[in-house]
Scaffold this active site. Structure first.
Site, PDB file in Angstrom:
ATOM      1  N   THR A 193      26.549  47.772  50.129  1.00 59.72           N
ATOM      2  CA  THR A 193      25.421  47.376  50.598  1.00 59.72           C
ATOM      3  C   THR A 193      25.284  45.774  50.003  1.00 59.72           C
ATOM      4  OG1 THR A 193      24.615  48.440  48.265  1.00 59.72           O
ATOM      5  CG2 THR A 193      24.502  49.282  49.945  1.00 59.72           C
TER       6      THR A 193
ATOM      7  N   ARG B 287      20.531  53.991  44.174  1.00 57.53           N
ATOM      8  CA  ARG B 287      19.204  53.221  44.418  1.00 57.53           C
ATOM      9  C   ARG B 287      19.708  53.621  46.032  1.00 57.53           C
ATOM     10  NH1 ARG B 287      19.322  49.579  41.176  1.00 57.53           N
ATOM     11  NH2 ARG B 287      21.395  47.687  41.802  1.00 57.53           N
TER      12      ARG B 287
ATOM     13  N   ARG C 299      41.237  40.871  35.865  1.00 56.67           N
ATOM     14  CA  ARG C 299      42.058  40.028  36.494  1.00 56.67           C
ATOM     15  C   ARG C 299      43.547  39.896  35.610  1.00 56.67           C
ATOM     16  NH1 ARG C 299      36.832  36.869  38.543  1.00 56.67           N
ATOM     17  NH2 ARG C 299      36.477  38.159  40.217  1.00 56.67           N
TER      18      ARG C 299
ATOM     19  N   CYS D  21      36.167  33.822  42.943  1.00 55.64           N
ATOM     20  CA  CYS D  21      36.145  32.915  44.097  1.00 55.64           C
ATOM     21  C   CYS D  21      35.962  31.075  43.887  1.00 55.64           C
ATOM     22  CB  CYS D  21      34.383  32.879  45.251  1.00 55.64           C
ATOM     23  SG  CYS D  21      33.055  33.143  43.646  1.00 55.64           S
TER      24      CYS D  21
ATOM     25  N   GLN E 110      28.585  25.565  43.697  1.00 60.97           N
ATOM     26  CA  GLN E 110      28.617  27.075  44.170  1.00 60.97           C
ATOM     27  C   GLN E 110      27.199  27.443  44.593  1.00 60.97           C
ATOM     28  OE1 GLN E 110      31.843  27.972  40.337  1.00 60.97           O
ATOM     29  NE2 GLN E 110      30.820  29.310  41.624  1.00 60.97           N
TER      30      GLN E 110
ATOM     31  N   SER F 248      25.262  32.999  46.819  1.00 58.96           N
ATOM     32  CA  SER F 248      26.053  34.016  47.822  1.00 58.96           C
ATOM     33  C   SER F 248      26.839  34.477  46.373  1.00 58.96           C
ATOM     34  CB  SER F 248      25.824  33.957  49.054  1.00 58.96           C
ATOM     35  OG  SER F 248      26.939  32.830  49.156  1.00 58.96           O
TER      36      SER F 248
ATOM     37  N   LYS G 148      37.918  31.097  33.851  1.00 57.85           N
ATOM     38  CA  LYS G 148      38.617  31.676  34.628  1.00 57.85           C
ATOM     39  C   LYS G 148      39.624  30.605  35.554  1.00 57.85           C
ATOM     40  CE  LYS G 148      34.593  35.593  35.363  1.00 57.85           C
ATOM     41  NZ  LYS G 148      33.659  35.710  36.685  1.00 57.85           N
TER      42      LYS G 148
ATOM     43  N   ARG H 167      25.785  25.574  39.301  1.00 53.51           N
ATOM     44  CA  ARG H 167      25.096  26.492  41.009  1.00 53.51           C
ATOM     45  C   ARG H 167      23.808  25.442  41.738  1.00 53.51           C
ATOM     46  NH1 ARG H 167      27.240  31.218  42.523  1.00 53.51           N
ATOM     47  NH2 ARG H 167      27.239  31.815  39.728  1.00 53.51           N
TER      48      ARG H 167
ATOM     49  N   HIS I 261      31.218  27.534  48.462  1.00 55.22           N
ATOM     50  CA  HIS I 261      31.025  26.978  47.202  1.00 55.22           C
ATOM     51  C   HIS I 261      32.027  25.369  47.981  1.00 55.22           C
ATOM     52  CE1 HIS I 261      30.324  30.341  45.511  1.00 55.22           C
ATOM     53  NE2 HIS I 261      31.530  30.722  44.702  1.00 55.22           N
TER      54      HIS I 261
END
Ligand SMILES: NC(=O)c1ccc[n+]([C@@H]2O[C@H](COP(=O)([O-])OP(=O)(O)OC[C@H]3O[C@@H](n4cnc5c(N)ncnc54)[C@H](OP(=O)(O)O)[C@@H]3O)[C@@H](O)[C@H]2O)c1
Length: 341
Positions: free
Chosen positions: A12, A40, A100, A129, A156, A159, A213, A235, A242
């Site tokens: 979901t 939930r 990772r 990403c 970025q 989402s 990362k 962001r 992105h």
């Protein structure tokens, strides 16, 4: 072996929903598909390939007859569930950062290092990403002329944080446009009409974890332990895709023409580079596409061996779901799945 049984954990979520759509688009062959999410969502129903499937509880037993487990929930959920699924015989493709950098876990962008899947121990990870789109664009250049140093500033999309952040940007934008004042809950500050130089926690060296990362994952995927990467991850109030401003220092000079040719010839990379006609990659054009788009390719005037460029890609697709399904396709092609039972 017949078609694989597949369990999707996080069905979901922002990535999970796109993942199910791409399963349909790519006609990934599935014998039995089971969907899981948090407590939930149990009982919700999701249509995949015309079949109305229930969202089930994420129990250890659900992995018993699974060939693939796609886990796209959170690092904590992956830490707990990936070993359980792997131990029960599923090949785990994990979207989180939990494994990772684990030396026993291949971190894979199939166009670059699919062969790393050969040494899997039932878990493979997809990169962050922001890393995926950068290495997709830079790897063909690195093969021709080894990269020494990368400086990258990211822009970025929300989402990348998931469903709640998409809702927060929508809600804050509406409130502010109606004259109200925004309430921040997902991010530490208002994201609407703003830019936050803060993705994931700050580390001791002053970089954030997201920025670290980009260094460590790039080295692992490209098998290039000496590459230096300095990232600033920001962001921005964009829903999907992105964007990245990237400055690269090579071992030898490289012309923009050569870079364009090398990138255009690499699978999954598209060069959009005609500034005279206002043509360069845009987040809204990259959204819902699988490719990585590169433009504004030019000499870096601050370094004789340098190039600068602009790289854009849909974080939910190549940055997550598409890459995960490509890994599964590669696992099937290389006959790396263990026989069930
Ligand atoms: N978003 C991206 O661009 C992106 C890119 C690369 C990697 N990733 C990684 O992908 C993962 C998912 O990200 P997202 O953006 O899709 O987040 P999201 O929109 O917040 O979705 C999270 C999903 O995980 C489920 N979940 C939460 N707790 C769970 C639990 N205890 N057991 C089982 N399922 C649980 C949620 O179910 P409910 O709906 O029931 O809450 C939802 O389906 C994260 O690890 C993220 O780091 C994301």
């Amino acid at each position: 072996m017949g078609n694989p049984n597949v369990v999707v954990v996080g069905a979901t979520g922002a990535v999970g929903k796109v993942f199910l759509r791409i399963l349909e688009e790519r006609r990934f062959p599935v014998e039995r598909l089971r969907l899981c999410a948090s407590p939930r969502s149990i009982g919700k129903r999701i249509k995949v390939n015309g079949e109305d499937l229930p969202v089930e509880a994420t129990t250890p037993e659900i992995f018993d007859d699974a060939d693939f487990a796609f886990i796209s929930a959170s690092t904590a959920v992956s830490r707990e569930l990936a070993p359980v699924a792997a131990q029960r015989g599923a090949f785990v493709i994990d979207d989180s950062s939990a494994y990772r950098m684990d030396p026993k876990v291949p971190l894979v962008v199939p166009e670059i290092n699919a062969e790393d899947l050969e040494w899997h121990q039932n878990i493979a990870a997809i990169p962050n990403c922001s890393t995926t789109q950068m290495v997709m664009a830079l790897y063909p250049l690195h093969k021709a002329n080894p990269i020494k140093r990368i400086i990258v500033d990211t822009f970025q999309a929300v989402s990348g944080t998931g469903n709640l952040a998409i809702d927060e940007l929508r809600e804050q934008s509406r409130t502010i446009l109606e004259g109200g004042s925004a309430k921040a809950s997902v991010y530490p500050h208002q994201i609407a009409f703003n830019a936050l130089p803060h993705i994931e926690p700050f580390m001791e060296d002053g970089y954030t974890r997201e920025e670290q990362k980009m260094l460590y994952e790039t080295r692992k995927i490209m098998h290039a332990p000496d590459i230096a990467v300095s990232a600033t991850c920001v962001r921005v109030p964009v829903y999907f895709s992105h964007s990245e401003a990237v400055h690269v220092e090579f071992t030898h000079p490289m012309s923009p023409e050569e870079a364009r040719e090398l990138m255009a010839a690499f699978p999954g990379v598209v060069v959009v580079d005609n500034p005279a006609a206002n043509e360069y990659p845009l987040a809204i054009d990259a959204a819902d596409r699988d490719e990585v788009f590169v433009g504004r390719i030019r000499k870096d005037s601050s370094h004789p061996n340098g190039l600068a460029m602009w790289i854009v890609s849909d974080n939910l697709r190549k940055g997550a779901a598409t890459n995960a399904i490509q890994i599964a396709e590669e696992v099937v092609k290389r006959e790396l799945l263990k026989p069930r039972g």
